[in-house]
Write an enzyme that holds these catalytic residues in place. Structure first.
Site, mmCIF file in Angstrom:
data_model
loop_
_atom_site.group_PDB
_atom_site.id
_atom_site.type_symbol
_atom_site.label_atom_id
_atom_site.label_comp_id
_atom_site.label_asym_id
_atom_site.label_seq_id
_atom_site.Cartn_x
_atom_site.Cartn_y
_atom_site.Cartn_z
ATOM 1 N N SER A 142 19.357 68.810 -30.063
ATOM 2 C CA SER A 142 19.301 67.530 -30.783
ATOM 3 C C SER A 142 20.443 66.664 -30.271
ATOM 4 C CB SER A 142 19.502 67.807 -32.281
ATOM 5 O OG SER A 142 19.750 66.616 -32.999
ATOM 6 N N TYR A 155 23.470 72.059 -39.569
ATOM 7 C CA TYR A 155 22.591 71.600 -38.481
ATOM 8 C C TYR A 155 23.403 71.280 -37.233
ATOM 9 C CZ TYR A 155 18.614 69.059 -36.404
ATOM 10 O OH TYR A 155 17.594 68.629 -35.577
#
Ligand code: NAD
Length: 260
Positions: A142, A155
């Site tokens: 990401s 995350y």
């Protein structure tokens, strides 16, 4: 381009993983679908890919939060197809809260699914790929594998870890015919992000449309979403001969997010 090759795409019943599975199938790869969801919807995806692309497709519902299940997914693939050429570690979840309120159970779940699953899958797949003298490992990280945002402790930690794991595996497999790279998407409009759009709309008391604009404007200079099909194209490039010498790196597909 990928005829005769077998690709495992974790978390491919939805969103980005499904876009990647469809693109690899379009290029001729047999596909192992994985992920949760409604049985009839998964069946429809399964049959749709077979019908559209004439490749073999199997579904394996292994839970990526369980080490043995992840390793079992790799073993089952080799048992069924006699080979494993492409592993896309894509399954992932999100949860947002300030660090002092972040539930420990959510921290562990995110680390297990977004990071440890990739470790177990890679560990099980590398010997087979080395025997075949060809393999492509693609970790869907990401923009949050490269930079941080507030309220995403688990995350961001997991995705930074995934980029680190990518570098180590790139080094350990260098020269073996196996490559390992990370892809770092910016915002992609999938169920994972819909929830965050809903949260912004509720917090700021604005419409979905305004929340969507605000989400993009905060991070993504292109002011447009990345699509699952575009990410399928990025993974396909990493599986092409042009990418034989690309390994241990992270490729951003983020509309300029991490250039800032
Ligand atoms: P999504 O929610 O649409 O899809 C997630 C997939 O993972 C689904 O198929 C789901 O069933 C599967 N999954 C979740 N938990 C699982 C488990 N325990 N075992 C097996 N499968 C499981 O989300 P998405 O946006 O397509 O996300 C895919 C990946 O892309 C994730 O790793 C996510 O972090 C990453 N990513 C997403 C965005 C974005 O903007 N959507 C941006 C950057 C990175």
């Amino acid at each position: 381009m990928l005829k005769g090759k077998t690709a495992v795409v974790t978390g491919s019943t939805s969103g980005i993983g499904l876009g990647i599975a469809r693109e690899l199938a379009r290029l001729g790869a047999d596909i192992v679908l994985n992920g949760f969801g409604n049985t009839s919807e998964i069946e429809a995806i399964h049959k749709g890919i077979e019908r559209d692309h004439g490749v073999r497709v199997i579904y394996n519902g292994a839970d990526m939060s369980k080490a043995e299940a992840v390793r079992g997914l790799i073993t089952a693939t080799v048992e069924t197809f006699g080979r494993l050429d492409i592993l896309v570690n894509n399954a992932g979840i999100q949860f947002t809260a300030p660090v002092e309120e972040f539930p420990a159970a959510k921290w562990h779940a995110i680390l297990d699914i977004n990071l440890s699953a990739a470790f177990h899958g890679i560990a099980a797949a590398v010997p087979q790929m080395k025997r075949q003298r060809w393999g492509r490992i693609v970790n869907i990280a990401s923009a949050h594998g490269l930079v941080a945002s507030t309220h995403k402790a688990a995350y961001v930690a997991a995705k930074h870890g995934l980029v680190g794991l990518t570098k180590v595996v790139g080094l350990e497999t260098a020269g073996s015919g196996v490559t390992c790279n990370a892809v770092c998407p910016g915002w992609v409009r999938t169920p994972l992000v819909e929830k965050q759009i809903d949260d912004i709309a509720a917090q700021k008391n604005i419409s979905q449309k305004e929340a969507l604009k605000s989400l993009l404007a905060e991070k993504q200079p292109s002011l447009d979403f990345v699509s699952p099909a575009q990410l399928g194209g990025t993974v396909a490039f990493l599986c092409s001969a042009a990418a034989d010498q690309i390994t241990g790196t992270a490729i951003s597909v983020d509309g300029g997010w991490t250039a800032q």
